[in-house]
Design a protein around this motif. Structure first.
Motif, PDB file in Angstrom:
ATOM      1  N   THR A 177       0.839  -1.194   0.000  1.00 45.90           N
ATOM      2  CA  THR A 177       0.000   0.000   0.000  1.00 45.90           C
ATOM      3  C   THR A 177       0.875   1.245   0.000  1.00 45.90           C
ATOM      4  OG1 THR A 177      -1.701  -1.185   1.240  1.00 45.90           O
ATOM      5  CG2 THR A 177      -1.865   1.204   1.175  1.00 45.90           C
ATOM      6  N   ASP A 179       1.738   5.085   0.587  1.00 45.53           N
ATOM      7  CA  ASP A 179       1.317   6.082   1.569  1.00 45.53           C
ATOM      8  C   ASP A 179       0.987   7.396   0.859  1.00 45.53           C
ATOM      9  OD1 ASP A 179       0.764   7.527   3.783  1.00 45.53           O
ATOM     10  OD2 ASP A 179       2.743   7.364   4.717  1.00 45.53           O
ATOM     11  N   THR A 180      -0.267   7.524   0.448  1.00 45.24           N
ATOM     12  CA  THR A 180      -0.739   8.731  -0.225  1.00 45.24           C
ATOM     13  C   THR A 180      -1.911   9.317   0.554  1.00 45.24           C
ATOM     14  OG1 THR A 180      -2.377   7.585  -1.596  1.00 45.24           O
ATOM     15  CG2 THR A 180      -0.117   7.728  -2.458  1.00 45.24           C
ATOM     16  N   ASN A 183      -5.094   7.266  -0.054  1.00 45.57           N
ATOM     17  CA  ASN A 183      -5.159   5.988   0.652  1.00 45.57           C
ATOM     18  C   ASN A 183      -5.397   6.185   2.143  1.00 45.57           C
ATOM     19  OD1 ASN A 183      -4.898   4.351  -1.575  1.00 45.57           O
ATOM     20  ND2 ASN A 183      -2.677   4.154  -1.412  1.00 45.57           N
ATOM     21  N   ARG A 184      -4.816   7.230   2.713  1.00 45.13           N
ATOM     22  CA  ARG A 184      -5.049   7.500   4.132  1.00 45.13           C
ATOM     23  C   ARG A 184      -6.514   7.852   4.380  1.00 45.13           C
ATOM     24  NH1 ARG A 184      -0.238   9.889   7.717  1.00 45.13           N
ATOM     25  NH2 ARG A 184       1.506   8.700   6.845  1.00 45.13           N
ATOM     26  N   PHE A 192      -0.259   3.374   9.130  1.00 50.24           N
ATOM     27  CA  PHE A 192       0.435   4.020   8.022  1.00 50.24           C
ATOM     28  C   PHE A 192       1.939   3.742   8.030  1.00 50.24           C
ATOM     29  CE2 PHE A 192      -2.998   7.425   8.771  1.00 50.24           C
ATOM     30  CZ  PHE A 192      -3.937   6.692   8.051  1.00 50.24           C
ATOM     31  N   SER A 193       2.472   3.374   9.201  1.00 48.98           N
ATOM     32  CA  SER A 193       3.917   3.117   9.285  1.00 48.98           C
ATOM     33  C   SER A 193       4.330   1.902   8.467  1.00 48.98           C
ATOM     34  CB  SER A 193       4.343   2.933  10.744  1.00 48.98           C
ATOM     35  OG  SER A 193       3.809   1.724  11.272  1.00 48.98           O
ATOM     36  N   GLN A 194       3.353   1.054   8.113  1.00 45.00           N
ATOM     37  CA  GLN A 194       3.655  -0.143   7.326  1.00 45.00           C
ATOM     38  C   GLN A 194       3.507   0.099   5.829  1.00 45.00           C
ATOM     39  OE1 GLN A 194       4.882  -2.945   8.896  1.00 45.00           O
ATOM     40  NE2 GLN A 194       4.862  -1.474  10.602  1.00 45.00           N
ATOM     41  N   TRP A 195       3.114   1.285   5.457  1.00 52.77           N
ATOM     42  CA  TRP A 195       2.909   1.612   4.051  1.00 52.77           C
ATOM     43  C   TRP A 195       4.208   2.121   3.411  1.00 52.77           C
ATOM     44  CZ3 TRP A 195      -2.438   4.521   3.749  1.00 52.77           C
ATOM     45  CH2 TRP A 195      -3.452   3.644   4.184  1.00 52.77           C
ATOM     46  N   THR A 196       4.246   2.104   2.084  1.00 52.00           N
ATOM     47  CA  THR A 196       5.466   2.475   1.366  1.00 52.00           C
ATOM     48  C   THR A 196       5.406   3.934   0.921  1.00 52.00           C
ATOM     49  OG1 THR A 196       5.564   0.218   0.520  1.00 52.00           O
ATOM     50  CG2 THR A 196       6.992   1.843  -0.534  1.00 52.00           C
ATOM     51  N   PRO A 197       6.378   4.752   1.309  1.00 48.56           N
ATOM     52  CA  PRO A 197       6.388   6.150   0.866  1.00 48.56           C
ATOM     53  C   PRO A 197       6.626   6.229  -0.642  1.00 48.56           C
ATOM     54  CG  PRO A 197       7.860   5.811   2.753  1.00 48.56           C
ATOM     55  CD  PRO A 197       7.469   4.454   2.257  1.00 48.56           C
TER      56      PRO A 197
END
Length: 223
Positions: A177, A179-180, A183-184, A192-197
């Protein structure tokens, strides 16, 4: 050439390629997203380091306009895409299947067709497509989206076989996922810490497009 360059992932890619000294061509179709790019990269736009082209890249005419603006493009990044699902197959409208194919597959096909002749003539080029974990995990309720992203994986693999001897490489990014803001907003209770920047994905794609990544071809790259 970065399709979807006005979106969250696309803007991160634009910034990374600009940092690398490249000139970037970005097609756009949504005014709101174009304004976000203009707000972030106004100086680069004024200096001509970013060229924007109003074009629907799911259509051959739109893809041709983009190719004309990027006649010597050495990298094509297909980030245009869309997500839809959450229902069982028998409850999923056929319109969603059409929309998922158009956004995720047809855009990549149209742009690859438009830019490949130049890359093949120069015998130099990199194409990066955006896949999804859903195309590998095949979760219930995401038939249209997972099938479309599965088609992207097949497209990349077949295209790499077709251009393998012409010094053009094709790779597919498989993000978790991203991190946009969208999506948030859609998943406010997620970790969110598990999402990809987006910047992390951009870094990998930039490396694949560089001379340093020239030996990586036909790969599914998890990020």
């Amino acid at each position: 050439m970065i399709s979807g360059g006005t979106g969250a992932l696309g803007r991160a890619l634009v910034r990374r390629f600009l940092d690398g000294g490249d000139r970037v061509v970005v097609p756009w179709i949504m005014k709101r997203e174009l304004e976000a790019l203009e707000a972030e990269e106004g100086d680069a736009l004024r200096r001509g380091r970013i060229v924007i082209v109003e074009a629907d890249v799911a259509e051959e005419a739109g893809a041709r306009l983009v190719a004309e603006a990027a006649p010597s493009a050495e990298a094509l990044v297909n980030t245009v895409g869309g997500y839809g699902g959450g229902k069982a197959l028998h409850e999923t409208e056929l319109e969603l299947w059409d929309r998922m194919y158009r956004m995720n597959v047809r855009t990549a096909v149209a742009l690859s067709r438009a830019l490949l002749p130049g890359m093949l003539a120069r015998q130099r080029g990199s194409i990066a497509n955006i896949g999804s974990r859903a195309a590998l995990d095949l979760p219930a309720g995401l038939s249209a989206y997972a099938a479309a992203k599965g088609a992207v994986l097949a497209l990349s693999e077949i295209l790499q076989k077709e251009v393998a001897l012409r010094h053009v490489r094709v790779n597919t990014i498989i993000p978790t996922t991203i991190d946009t803001p969208a999506n948030r907003a859609a998943m406010p209770n997620a970790d969110f810490s598990q999402w990809t920047p987006p910047a992390a994905i951009a870094e990998v794609i930039y490396w694949l497009a560089s001379d340093a990544g020239a030996t990586v071809r036909g790969a599914l790259v998890p990020v």
